[in-house]
Design a protein around this motif. Structure first.
Motif, PDB file in Angstrom:
ATOM      1  N   ILE A 490       0.882  -1.164   0.000  1.00 12.88           N
ATOM      2  CA  ILE A 490       0.000   0.000   0.000  1.00 12.88           C
ATOM      3  C   ILE A 490       0.916   1.210   0.000  1.00 12.88           C
ATOM      4  O   ILE A 490       1.664   1.442   0.947  1.00 12.88           O
ATOM      5  CB  ILE A 490      -0.909   0.010   1.244  1.00 12.88           C
ATOM      6  N   GLY A 491       0.929   1.947  -1.083  1.00 15.20           N
ATOM      7  CA  GLY A 491       1.820   3.096  -1.215  1.00 15.20           C
ATOM      8  C   GLY A 491       1.103   4.383  -0.867  1.00 15.20           C
ATOM      9  O   GLY A 491       0.062   4.699  -1.445  1.00 15.20           O
ATOM     10  N   VAL A 492       1.648   5.111   0.099  1.00 18.28           N
ATOM     11  CA  VAL A 492       1.094   6.417   0.474  1.00 18.28           C
ATOM     12  C   VAL A 492       2.079   7.470  -0.015  1.00 18.28           C
ATOM     13  O   VAL A 492       3.202   7.566   0.492  1.00 18.28           O
ATOM     14  CB  VAL A 492       0.880   6.525   1.990  1.00 18.28           C
ATOM     15  N   ALA A 493       1.690   8.231  -1.029  1.00 18.15           N
ATOM     16  CA  ALA A 493       2.557   9.234  -1.652  1.00 18.15           C
ATOM     17  C   ALA A 493       1.948  10.611  -1.434  1.00 18.15           C
ATOM     18  O   ALA A 493       0.944  10.961  -2.064  1.00 18.15           O
ATOM     19  CB  ALA A 493       2.734   8.954  -3.139  1.00 18.15           C
ATOM     20  N   PHE A 494       2.527  11.381  -0.520  1.00 18.54           N
ATOM     21  CA  PHE A 494       2.060  12.730  -0.197  1.00 18.54           C
ATOM     22  C   PHE A 494       3.134  13.726  -0.619  1.00 18.54           C
ATOM     23  O   PHE A 494       4.272  13.669  -0.140  1.00 18.54           O
ATOM     24  CB  PHE A 494       1.816  12.886   1.301  1.00 18.54           C
ATOM     25  N   ASP A 495       2.775  14.654  -1.505  1.00 22.07           N
ATOM     26  CA  ASP A 495       3.735  15.679  -1.896  1.00 22.07           C
ATOM     27  C   ASP A 495       3.007  16.929  -2.336  1.00 22.07           C
ATOM     28  O   ASP A 495       1.806  17.098  -2.063  1.00 22.07           O
ATOM     29  CB  ASP A 495       4.689  15.156  -2.978  1.00 22.07           C
ATOM     30  N   GLY A 496       3.750  17.823  -3.007  1.00 20.57           N
ATOM     31  CA  GLY A 496       3.148  19.071  -3.477  1.00 20.57           C
ATOM     32  C   GLY A 496       2.242  18.818  -4.656  1.00 20.57           C
ATOM     33  O   GLY A 496       1.021  18.778  -4.525  1.00 20.57           O
ATOM     34  N   THR A 497       2.833  18.612  -5.825  1.00 26.14           N
ATOM     35  CA  THR A 497       2.050  18.229  -7.002  1.00 26.14           C
ATOM     36  C   THR A 497       2.901  17.355  -7.902  1.00 26.14           C
ATOM     37  O   THR A 497       4.125  17.490  -7.959  1.00 26.14           O
ATOM     38  CB  THR A 497       1.578  19.447  -7.825  1.00 26.14           C
ATOM     39  N   GLY A 498       2.227  16.451  -8.597  1.00 28.44           N
ATOM     40  CA  GLY A 498       2.859  15.620  -9.604  1.00 28.44           C
ATOM     41  C   GLY A 498       1.834  15.307 -10.682  1.00 28.44           C
ATOM     42  O   GLY A 498       0.626  15.252 -10.406  1.00 28.44           O
ATOM     43  N   TYR A 499       2.317  15.092 -11.870  1.00 27.31           N
ATOM     44  CA  TYR A 499       1.431  14.877 -13.008  1.00 27.31           C
ATOM     45  C   TYR A 499       0.764  13.513 -12.879  1.00 27.31           C
ATOM     46  O   TYR A 499       1.421  12.472 -12.851  1.00 27.31           O
ATOM     47  CB  TYR A 499       2.243  14.958 -14.296  1.00 27.31           C
ATOM     48  N   GLY A 500      -0.567  13.511 -12.803  1.00 28.76           N
ATOM     49  CA  GLY A 500      -1.309  12.283 -12.592  1.00 28.76           C
ATOM     50  C   GLY A 500      -1.583  11.528 -13.877  1.00 28.76           C
ATOM     51  O   GLY A 500      -1.488  12.074 -14.981  1.00 28.76           O
ATOM     52  N   ASP A 502      -4.319  10.720 -15.020  1.00 26.64           N
ATOM     53  CA  ASP A 502      -5.489  11.273 -15.709  1.00 26.64           C
ATOM     54  C   ASP A 502      -5.250  12.694 -16.204  1.00 26.64           C
ATOM     55  O   ASP A 502      -6.178  13.361 -16.660  1.00 26.64           O
ATOM     56  CB  ASP A 502      -6.709  11.235 -14.786  1.00 26.64           C
ATOM     57  N   GLY A 503      -3.999  13.171 -16.121  1.00 26.56           N
ATOM     58  CA  GLY A 503      -3.663  14.504 -16.598  1.00 26.56           C
ATOM     59  C   GLY A 503      -3.915  15.603 -15.592  1.00 26.56           C
ATOM     60  O   GLY A 503      -3.633  16.768 -15.880  1.00 26.56           O
ATOM     61  N   THR A 504      -4.436  15.268 -14.390  1.00 26.70           N
ATOM     62  CA  THR A 504      -4.623  16.277 -13.342  1.00 26.70           C
ATOM     63  C   THR A 504      -3.436  16.248 -12.393  1.00 26.70           C
ATOM     64  O   THR A 504      -2.539  15.404 -12.505  1.00 26.70           O
ATOM     65  CB  THR A 504      -5.930  16.033 -12.572  1.00 26.70           C
ATOM     66  N   LEU A 505      -3.426  17.162 -11.436  1.00 26.97           N
ATOM     67  CA  LEU A 505      -2.318  17.284 -10.506  1.00 26.97           C
ATOM     68  C   LEU A 505      -2.605  16.464  -9.252  1.00 26.97           C
ATOM     69  O   LEU A 505      -3.500  16.785  -8.481  1.00 26.97           O
ATOM     70  CB  LEU A 505      -2.100  18.756 -10.146  1.00 26.97           C
ATOM     71  N   TRP A 506      -1.828  15.394  -9.071  1.00 27.65           N
ATOM     72  CA  TRP A 506      -1.988  14.534  -7.902  1.00 27.65           C
ATOM     73  C   TRP A 506      -1.050  14.979  -6.782  1.00 27.65           C
ATOM     74  O   TRP A 506      -0.184  15.819  -6.977  1.00 27.65           O
ATOM     75  CB  TRP A 506      -1.678  13.090  -8.272  1.00 27.65           C
ATOM     76  N   GLY A 507      -1.247  14.379  -5.607  1.00 26.86           N
ATOM     77  CA  GLY A 507      -0.343  14.697  -4.498  1.00 26.86           C
ATOM     78  C   GLY A 507      -0.778  14.177  -3.151  1.00 26.86           C
ATOM     79  O   GLY A 507      -0.048  14.331  -2.169  1.00 26.86           O
ATOM     80  N   GLY A 508      -1.951  13.541  -3.071  1.00 29.46           N
ATOM     81  CA  GLY A 508      -2.411  12.921  -1.833  1.00 29.46           C
ATOM     82  C   GLY A 508      -2.914  11.539  -2.160  1.00 29.46           C
ATOM     83  O   GLY A 508      -4.121  11.290  -2.152  1.00 29.46           O
ATOM     84  N   GLU A 509      -1.993  10.612  -2.445  1.00 30.42           N
ATOM     85  CA  GLU A 509      -2.333   9.368  -3.141  1.00 30.42           C
ATOM     86  C   GLU A 509      -2.189   8.121  -2.268  1.00 30.42           C
ATOM     87  O   GLU A 509      -1.224   7.989  -1.503  1.00 30.42           O
ATOM     88  CB  GLU A 509      -1.436   9.212  -4.370  1.00 30.42           C
ATOM     89  N   PHE A 510      -3.146   7.218  -2.440  1.00 30.91           N
ATOM     90  CA  PHE A 510      -3.088   5.884  -1.846  1.00 30.91           C
ATOM     91  C   PHE A 510      -3.083   4.877  -2.992  1.00 30.91           C
ATOM     92  O   PHE A 510      -4.075   4.751  -3.720  1.00 30.91           O
ATOM     93  CB  PHE A 510      -4.288   5.650  -0.920  1.00 30.91           C
ATOM     94  N   LEU A 511      -1.962   4.205  -3.171  1.00 35.89           N
ATOM     95  CA  LEU A 511      -1.774   3.312  -4.305  1.00 35.89           C
ATOM     96  C   LEU A 511      -1.629   1.872  -3.829  1.00 35.89           C
ATOM     97  O   LEU A 511      -1.157   1.610  -2.722  1.00 35.89           O
ATOM     98  CB  LEU A 511      -0.516   3.692  -5.093  1.00 35.89           C
ATOM     99  N   VAL A 512      -2.014   0.956  -4.678  1.00 33.32           N
ATOM    100  CA  VAL A 512      -1.600  -0.439  -4.543  1.00 33.32           C
ATOM    101  C   VAL A 512      -0.536  -0.634  -5.615  1.00 33.32           C
ATOM    102  O   VAL A 512      -0.828  -0.521  -6.811  1.00 33.32           O
ATOM    103  CB  VAL A 512      -2.779  -1.408  -4.745  1.00 33.32           C
ATOM    104  N   ALA A 513       0.700  -0.892  -5.175  1.00 31.54           N
ATOM    105  CA  ALA A 513       1.809  -0.794  -6.127  1.00 31.54           C
ATOM    106  C   ALA A 513       2.854  -1.872  -5.902  1.00 31.54           C
ATOM    107  O   ALA A 513       3.067  -2.346  -4.781  1.00 31.54           O
ATOM    108  CB  ALA A 513       2.468   0.586  -6.013  1.00 31.54           C
ATOM    109  N   ASP A 514       3.498  -2.249  -6.990  1.00 35.65           N
ATOM    110  CA  ASP A 514       4.755  -2.979  -6.953  1.00 35.65           C
ATOM    111  C   ASP A 514       5.682  -2.271  -7.932  1.00 35.65           C
ATOM    112  O   ASP A 514       5.383  -1.156  -8.392  1.00 35.65           O
ATOM    113  CB  ASP A 514       4.568  -4.462  -7.264  1.00 35.65           C
ATOM    114  N   LEU A 515       6.808  -2.896  -8.263  1.00 38.84           N
ATOM    115  CA  LEU A 515       7.749  -2.219  -9.154  1.00 38.84           C
ATOM    116  C   LEU A 515       7.272  -2.150 -10.595  1.00 38.84           C
ATOM    117  O   LEU A 515       7.721  -1.297 -11.358  1.00 38.84           O
ATOM    118  CB  LEU A 515       9.117  -2.909  -9.094  1.00 38.84           C
ATOM    119  N   ARG A 516       6.349  -2.994 -10.970  1.00 37.52           N
ATOM    120  CA  ARG A 516       5.885  -2.993 -12.357  1.00 37.52           C
ATOM    121  C   ARG A 516       4.750  -2.011 -12.610  1.00 37.52           C
ATOM    122  O   ARG A 516       4.647  -1.424 -13.689  1.00 37.52           O
ATOM    123  CB  ARG A 516       5.434  -4.393 -12.767  1.00 37.52           C
TER     124      ARG A 516
END
Length: 732
Positions: A490-500, A502-516
């Motif tokens: 479970i990846g919790v990525a909190f930052d200022g802004t990053g290109y999402g 969907d083309g919007t600005l993300w930055g408060g994200e909860f991901l299910v992630a691996d390296l792929r």
């Protein structure tokens, strides 16, 4: 019957006294043979009784020199020759390059004793070094790491230095930068002085600003207790509020300025010598302008002989540049660019090949937490899964690049924000240098898909297959690679802004992630970013975006009505799920900061104001099922309600932090219930907030999660390139 074994040693084994170590180990065991350097590392042939050869091989792995890192020892059988003696042979430049260049190391105790001994021929010599210390990466032009391939090539050794260099029993045997006052670099001052070091000390004592040429570039220095000197430095450097680092002469002085943990002292006194962010002691003898409004101070101890000779009291030592320009490191450029800032210069004539800023570290629960990974750490490789060679171009801010080969990731020194030609040139030159130094021919190029990043444009200009890696996936992949894990998490990525995606600005994200890959399991509910980049510079705009009442003091800003209308109509107000911007909104509402002078200032000052004893937490609803959203507005509403009720700002700030930690735990628990994943990776610049990090890790651990945090690369965008490289390698 004697046996002869060919040995290959790979890792950081050049320029660290490895050959004399091998010589001493072999002769001590009565073995014959030879040792030398080549492009792959160290090659050895050793002959003797089988059990003694076995003890030799065990010693190679178990007791290497202080700065050596033995990654791999391989052997092969050879025909015995029956010859006696053990020789150190010349270096071979041919073959596949696998040798690693060591990082720059702080002056060792033995050299310091010599430098302080009036009877020693290197007494007060500011360039003393040996195989255990001194410049490495910053002077290396090529491999093998031999003197002709460094910026010391122009300094011919005198007789006594050459004798030390050639003596296997000497501490300076094959120490490539070895020199003395008769044959090595020398100091010069501007304006000219017969005794440059004494003149430089006088400049500082008089309250002036001194430019000092160091190991990886120039510093600007001023007495840290002199309010006028610090104010002048701030004014000339155009650095309004961002804290300055302070160099202190010894650990006792560091303890007088800051409350230091054992882990912080270990970092301060170790061979890497980063800037360490530590808790400031109230009432310490420093000008208020050194670190205004900050509970922490960036401390470092001297790491070159010159610094040991120059710094006798707390001294501001900050990168020599103006505003966001890269650090100056070439003499003519420094004299031109810094002439309006420095009152005097202390220079030397040893060229710097690679511009390298000071590293910046925190500690978290006894482990390092990098903020900036550069001098003293780069180019130490980080283990990653083996795959095709990759060039990862990093992000726009706090840029680093990364090159991989054969299971090693070489994350570059700090490049900086790719906002001007000089920094872009440093980025391009750095990539060229690393590809040559480590003989890497990339087969894939990884990049951030933000279309306006200069690093992205550079990646797309290369005639190679490309791999786009979403910004927040790269953050989580960076944390995975940092911890030698591959997920899923479970990846919790909190930052200022990053290109999402969907083309919007993300930055408060909860991901299910691996390296792929990754799936976006949830995120902070998007709000408008009124004025785009203007909202990053002016946090009061984010208060307007969150719809706070017009009767609050923050609403008295000129332009409030226009900005609230802009947010309401979504005109020039792209949606963002940024956690960093939520922190900005709360800082503005509480009157902590409504306009910033450096990145993250509002959030940093909000953390400084929080009462760490407060345990109350504001709630935030998790709405929806698949792809849930977190109602950040709930936190803002609670902040407003307590502010109107007269609750102290320190209490409100703490309850907000605790609320963000609580929503992190709640979101992770929801994802675990759906996926069964029990490991959480925390990444992104917001997790440089130590109060939030501590509360989040405690809450997650109490809820039964395994928690991964950073300890080798920063959680901020300085770690993005490692994440990109890990993803590109996994995708192949």
């Amino acid at each position: 019957m004697d046996v002869r074994v060919g040995v290959r040693v790979e890792g950081v084994v050049q320029g660290v006294g490895f050959r004399p170590f091998v010589h001493g180990l072999a002769t001590g065991l009565g073995l014959s043979g030879l040792v030398g350097n080549d492009a792959g590392g160290v090659f050895i042939e050793v002959e003797g009784a089988p059990d003694v050869v076995g003890r030799f091989l065990d010693g190679l792995r178990a007791r290497p020199p202080r700065l050596a890192v033995v990654e791999r020892v391989t052997t092969r059988e050879l025909d015995a020759e029956g010859r006696g003696g053990f020789a150190i042979v010349g270096s071979a430049a041919s073959g596949e390059r696998r040798a690693l260049v060591s990082w720059d190391s702080a002056t060792c105790d033995a050299c310091l004793r010599e430098m302080r001994d009036p009877a020693d021929r290197r007494y007060r010599y500011p360039f003393i070094n040996c195989t255990d210390c001194g410049p490495r990466f910053t002077i290396a032009k090529d491999v093998p790491y031999d003197r002709p391939n460094t910026t010391m090539a122009g300094f011919a050794m005198c007789g006594p230095c050459a004798a030390e260099y050639a003596d296997p029993a000497d501490r300076r045997f094959h120490a490539q930068p070895v020199c003395c006052p008769s044959c090595g670099p020398s100091l010069v001052s501007r304006p000219h002085a017969d005794e440059p070091l004494d003149a430089a000390r006088a400049v500082l004592a008089d309250g002036a600003v001194l430019a000092v040429k160091g190991l990886g570039g120039y510093h600007l220095a001023a007495r840290a207790a002199d309010a006028g000197a610090v104010a002048a430095l701030r004014s000339r450097k155009h650095r309004e509020d961002k804290p300055f680092a302070v160099m202190v002469p010894d650990l006792a002085t560091a303890r007088a300025l800051c409350v230091l943990s054992e882990a912080e002292e270990s970092l301060l006194t170790g061979p890497r010598r980063p800037i360490v962010l530590a808790r400031h002691r109230p009432g310490a003898d420093l000008a208020d302008a050194v670190a205004p409004g900050n509970r922490h101070l960036g401390l470092m101890l001297p790491y070159t002989p010159l610094h040991h000779l120059l710094v006798t009291e707390p001294t501001v030592m900050t990168s020599a540049n103006v505003s966001d320009e890269p650090i100056a490191y070439r003499d003519e450029d420094a004299l031109e660019r810094l002439s309006g800032i420095a009152d005097a210069f202390l220079l030397h004539d040893r060229p710097i090949h690679t511009r390298t800023d000071d590293s910046v570290m925190r500690t978290f629960r006894g482990r390092p937490l990098p903020v900036r990974r550069s001098r003293g750490y780069a180019p130490e490789p980080i283990p990653v899964p083996a795959g095709r060679p990759v060039l990862a171009c990093g992000a726009e801010a706090k840029n680093t690049f990364c090159l991989t080969r054969d299971g090693r990731a070489f994350v570059s020194h700090h490049i900086g924000d790719l906002e001007n030609h000089e920094t872009l040139r440093a980025f391009e030159e750095g990539i060229e240098h690393f590809t040559r130094l480590f003989d890497i021919a990339p087969e894939l190029v990884a990049y951030d898909p933000h279309p306006e990043y200069l690093s992205t444009k550079y990646a797309l200009d290369q005639d190679l297959p490309v791999v786009a890696v979403q910004h927040h996936h790269a953050h989580i992949a960076s944390c995975l690679a940092d911890n030698g894990a591959d997920g899923p998490v479970i990846g919790v990525a909190f930052d200022g802004t990053g290109y999402g995606a969907d083309g919007t600005l993300w930055g408060g994200e909860f991901l299910v992630a691996d390296l792929r890959g990754f799936e976006r399991a949830g995120h902070l509910e998007p709000v408008p970013l009124p004025g785009g980049a203007a909202a990053i510079r002016e946090p009061w705009r984010m208060a307007a975006a969150y719809g706070v009442p017009d009767d609050l003091p923050v609403a008295r800003r000129p332009g409030w009505a226009a900005v609230t209308a802009m947010a309401r109509r979504r005109v020039n107000a792209p949606p963002t799920s940024s956690m960093g911007r939520l922190f900005d909104a709360v800082a503005a509402v509480l009157g902590v900061r409504d306009r910033v002078n450096y990145e993250g200032q509002a959030a940093i000052e909000l953390e400084q104001r929080a009462d760490t004893a407060e345990r109350g937490a504001y709630p935030a609803a998790l709405n929806g099922t698949a792809g849930f959203t977190v109602a950040g507005a709930d936190l803002v509403d609670a902040v407003v309600a307590d502010l109107k009720a007269g609750v102290p700002v320190a209490t409100i700030a703490a309850r907000f932090h605790n609320g963000v930690a609580a929503l992190t735990v709640a979101a992770a628990m929801r994802i675990r219930s759906e996926t069964g994943i029990g490991t959480v990776a925390l990444s992104g610049g917001v997790f440089q907030n130590m109060l939030l990090l501590d509360r989040a890790v405690s809450g997650l651990t109490d809820a039964g999660f395994k928690v991964l945090t950073h300890h080798r690369v920063p959680p901020n965008d300085g770690g993005i390139s490692l994440g990109q490289a890990a993803v590109a390698t996994a995708r192949g």
